[in-house]
Design a protein around this motif. Structure first.
Motif, PDB file in Angstrom:
ATOM      1  N   GLY A 128       0.803  -1.224   0.000  1.00  0.00           N
ATOM      2  CA  GLY A 128       0.000   0.000   0.000  1.00  0.00           C
ATOM      3  C   GLY A 128       0.829   1.264   0.000  1.00  0.00           C
ATOM      4  O   GLY A 128       0.288   2.367   0.106  1.00  0.00           O
ATOM      5  N   SER A 181     -12.634   1.543   6.177  1.00  0.00           N
ATOM      6  CA  SER A 181     -11.259   1.092   6.410  1.00  0.00           C
ATOM      7  C   SER A 181     -10.850   1.213   7.869  1.00  0.00           C
ATOM      8  O   SER A 181      -9.823   0.665   8.274  1.00  0.00           O
ATOM      9  CB  SER A 181     -10.273   1.878   5.533  1.00  0.00           C
ATOM     10  OG  SER A 181     -10.310   3.263   5.820  1.00  0.00           O
ATOM     11  N   PHE A 241      -2.762   3.553   3.320  1.00  0.00           N
ATOM     12  CA  PHE A 241      -3.106   2.135   3.290  1.00  0.00           C
ATOM     13  C   PHE A 241      -1.871   1.329   3.693  1.00  0.00           C
ATOM     14  O   PHE A 241      -0.738   1.725   3.421  1.00  0.00           O
ATOM     15  CB  PHE A 241      -3.567   1.722   1.894  1.00  0.00           C
ATOM     16  CG  PHE A 241      -4.854   2.370   1.467  1.00  0.00           C
ATOM     17  CD1 PHE A 241      -6.074   1.802   1.785  1.00  0.00           C
ATOM     18  CD2 PHE A 241      -4.846   3.556   0.748  1.00  0.00           C
ATOM     19  CE1 PHE A 241      -7.265   2.402   1.390  1.00  0.00           C
ATOM     20  CE2 PHE A 241      -6.021   4.166   0.349  1.00  0.00           C
ATOM     21  CZ  PHE A 241      -7.242   3.580   0.673  1.00  0.00           C
ATOM     22  N   VAL A 251      -4.861  -3.274   5.546  1.00  0.00           N
ATOM     23  CA  VAL A 251      -5.548  -2.041   5.956  1.00  0.00           C
ATOM     24  C   VAL A 251      -6.128  -2.190   7.369  1.00  0.00           C
ATOM     25  O   VAL A 251      -5.414  -2.552   8.289  1.00  0.00           O
ATOM     26  CB  VAL A 251      -6.606  -1.628   4.898  1.00  0.00           C
ATOM     27  CG1 VAL A 251      -6.962  -0.151   5.035  1.00  0.00           C
ATOM     28  CG2 VAL A 251      -6.066  -1.866   3.488  1.00  0.00           C
TER      29      VAL A 251
END
Length: 742
Positions: A416, A502, A532, A536
């Motif tokens: 991420g 998230s 991220f 996550v």
């Protein structure tokens, strides 16, 4: 610049080289994906009109080039970063095209609407690459094969239904004639594709579902693999930067600019938005010069949490999450939790905390920018979303997106890290320096600059409360999560709810049959740059939830395995995972028990990230005050599998990263600054810490789930639950290196 809406495929240019719950991540990508591109990538009307008529993943020449020798070059919608997508795509297309995957080469495609195959957008992340493209890539291969057979029928003057194919050849058995795909490709790909083509019966698969060797294995093991940091351009300058110590402050002036300019190899000295930079004829010279720069910086705020103030600290931010008294919103509601607590036999509660985390990738960030004579800009940079970077780079350079060409080399680290995080990326600096010098410029961040400026996984805190009945089973569960997640930070305007999915994933939508649930979320923004991170929200929330579930088991006098089986009694898929992980580990035994005179125990955890399901058992002990994990067993069900060998390796790597986060990793802010700026103090897992990892793969036939991230979340709670059983002390705050085990 080439128009990639109509141009045939060619090698990319290269240098030398809940009921009332939040929108789920899957729903977000499906529903909001197109909006993300509309919002971030303004396009010319003619291009937009063309794109509107195009169905991503259907135009064969945009993806496939069949060379005269019969080898196949694929332009992939996805970036290869070690997850094996290039090999998986070769297997998927090759199966239907009837070409051995070993004859494929795969590169990341340039920006273009053909490649928006992830819910109408394009990105490499969320463990979405294979599952979002698998049906499309099968159909693409089958469509290309049919076009080749049609071209061959014309060339041989025979009926198409008299032809067959075999590994890159069209065969006419009756006459004994054959034509190679390379001979037919030009004529075939000029044909109109068939509206529908039959797909191969999965029972006859030769490569899908098999452990095909990775295409990039030889280049990586022999040093021939080219990453962004390896690439060069003729006549380019190297740039090194030094960022502000306080996030959000700026350089005002340089006191010793003449001295720095006079250093060997130095071309120029620059003030950037949040850094000073030196361009030179080598990166080492640039770095040595920038380290001598004496800059005046703007001052941060003295106090507060709206910015990274002088008194900002991780502990202060955690206290702000604890003290939050603002509005909360239902993240998941089922039954009547309040009533269940009133009649509970026992009530327990606990607070769980996870720290800020760096990505800690192997390859330091870099970006290379060149303005061409025609006014276009080319960028070579690690990224997970070429179109997003194209739009952002265009805005930074004052150009139209069509004037920006993005080159996307393989990534030397993923997790991420390579999305657009503003000052967390070096490409705006490369653009600014290339514009200022009139020369190609390559910016490389030192390891220290990376640790100073990497966008971080958010620090997180959740409070749990459970009502336990006389039968020892949970009657109700309440969870209060306060904080902020990256989807809310970067895509909040697209969410259909005030709940940041998230921030709560791994807490909501769990499979356990707890009849009364009340989960709430309150948004408390972080002043730091957040990102991220692999898996996550699941990376901390599954640790919170699965650890507290073991606390429920203990309070109710239940064995953790028996409790999970009771709560999953109606889910055959989850029970199969528990059976599989129990068998893999040689039978469930929580402990504590003795091995070689030392006390060990086992912990169990489940997780449901990214459309896949996992069950994990870890065996751990405490030796000389330090946590030692001996074995990790993972039963993994992604629904179906393209390459089981790659799946196994992805699970193993997820175990390593999850264990590193469980035991060691944390980004700590003290007095407004990050404490750790290299691996000497930012501790990560070492080879000596790595346990034996055992993986079994189940294919339940459920819709295909992700692979790259789901193996991580169950590791942390499995280790925590093992330590609680072994020591009687419950880890509720990460990393575990900070805990004292008696």
């Amino acid at each position: 610049m080439k128009d990639f809406l109509t141009a045939p495929a060619a090698a990319p240019g290269s240098a030398v080289i809940a009921k009332a719950g939040p929108l789920s991540r899957r729903g977000f990508l499906g529903a909001a994906g197109g909006l993300a591109l509309v919002a971030m990538l303004p396009v010319r009307p003619s291009r937009a009109e063309t794109a509107a008529k195009l169905v991503p993943g259907t135009r064969v020449p945009a993806f496939l080039e069949i060379r005269p020798d019969g080898s196949v070059h694929v332009l992939s919608p996805f970036v290869e970063g070690g997850q094996g997508i290039a090999t998986g795509m070769a297997q998927t297309i090759g199966e239907e095209l009837d070409v051995n995957p070993a004859r494929f080469t795969v590169d990341c495609a340039p920006p273009g609407p053909d490649y928006a195959v992830v819910g109408g957008m394009r990105m490499t992340g969320g463990s979405f690459s294979t599952r979002s493209s698998y049906p499309l890539m099968r159909r693409l291969g089958a469509t290309a094969r049919e076009m080749l057979m049609r071209a061959a029928a014309t060339r041989l003057d025979v009926a198409q239904d008299t032809l067959t194919t075999e590994d890159g050849q069209v065969l006419h058995a009756a006459s004994g004639r054959s034509l190679g795909y390379g001979e037919l490709a030009e004529a075939a790909f000029a044909l109109e594709p068939a509206a529908d083509v039959p797909l191969r019966d999965p029972a006859t698969f030769r490569w899908i579902g098999k452990p095909v060797a990775r295409l990039d294995m030889r280049d990586k093991s022999t040093g021939r693999a080219v990453y962004a940091i390896d690439q060069k351009l003729d006549g380019m300058l190297y740039a090194a930067v030094r960022h502000a110590e306080y996030f959000g402050t700026k350089p005002l002036s340089i006191r010793n600019e003449a001295q720095v300019r006079a250093m060997p190899g130095v071309h120029s000295v620059h003030l950037l938005e949040a850094a000073v930079a030196v361009c030179a004829d080598s990166w080492w010279r640039a770095r040595k010069a920038v380290e001598t720069v004496q800059a005046e910086w703007s001052e941060p705020e003295a106090a507060g949490l709206d910015t990274v103030a002088k008194d900002f600290s991780s502990e202060g931010m955690l206290q702000a999450l604890r003290d939050y008294d603002g509005e909360t919103h239902p993240a998941e509601t089922e039954g009547d939790a309040a009533a269940a607590f009133t009649g509970a036999d026992k009530v327990i509660e606990a607070e769980y905390v996870a720290p800020y985390l760096a990505h800690g990738q192997l390859e330091p960030p870099s970006a290379m920018a060149r303005f061409n004579a025609d006014g276009t800009l080319e960028l070579w940079l690690p990224n997970q979303a070429p179109e997003m970077f194209q739009g952002s780079a265009a805005a930074a350079a004052g150009l139209e997106p069509a004037q920006v060409r993005i080159h996307s080399p393989m990534l030397g680290g993923f997790f991420g890290r390579h999305f657009i995080y503003g000052p967390g990326n070096p490409y705006p600096q490369a653009i600014a320096l290339a514009k200022a010098t009139g020369m190609p410029v390559k910016v490389i961040w030192s390891r220290e600059e990376e640790f100073l400026n990497d966008a971080v996984r958010p620090l997180s805190m959740s409070r749990f409360r459970a009502a336990i009945g006389a039968d020892g089973l949970p009657a109700a569960l309440e969870v209060r999560t306060i904080g902020e997640g990256p989807i809310g930070r970067y895509f909040g305007a697209m969410l259909q709810t005030p709940v940041d999915s998230s921030a709560v994933e791994g807490i909501v939508e769990k499979p356990y049959a707890i009849p009364n649930r009340a989960m709430v979320f309150g948004k408390r923004p972080h002043p730091v740059n957040i990102a991220f991170w692999r898996s996550v929200g699941h990376s901390m929330n599954d640790f919170f939830y699965e650890s507290f579930l073991d606390e429920i088991a203990d309070a109710g006098g239940q064995d953790p395995m028996a409790l999970r089986r009771a709560l999953l009694a109606r889910s055959a898929r989850h029970l199969a995972l528990l059976d599989a992980v129990e068998e893999l580990s040689g039978g469930w035994k929580r402990g504590p028990f003795e091995v070689d005179g030392r006390t060990r125990a086992r912990g169990l955890a489940m997780a449901s990230p990214f459309g896949s399901e996992t069950a994990t058992i870890a065996e751990a002990s405490v030796e000389d005050g330090a946590v030692k994990v001996h074995d990790v067993w993972v039963a993994f069900d992604p629904g179906s599998v393209v390459n089981p060998a790659i799946v196994k390796k992805q699970v193993e790597s997820a175990v390593a990263l999850g264990l590193s986060a469980a035991l060691y990793e944390e980004v700590v802010y003290e007095a407004g600054r990050r404490r750790d700026q290299n691996y000497d103090t930012y501790t990560i897992l070492t080879r000596d810490d790595m346990p034996r990892v055992h993986v079994t793969i189940l294919e339940s036939g459920a819709p295909m789930g992700g692979v790259g991230e789901p193996g991580l979340p169950g590791v942390l709670p499995a280790v925590g639950n093992a330590l609680a059983a072994a020591t009687g002390q419950r880890p509720r705050r990460l990393p575990m290196k900070n805990l004292s085990f008696s």
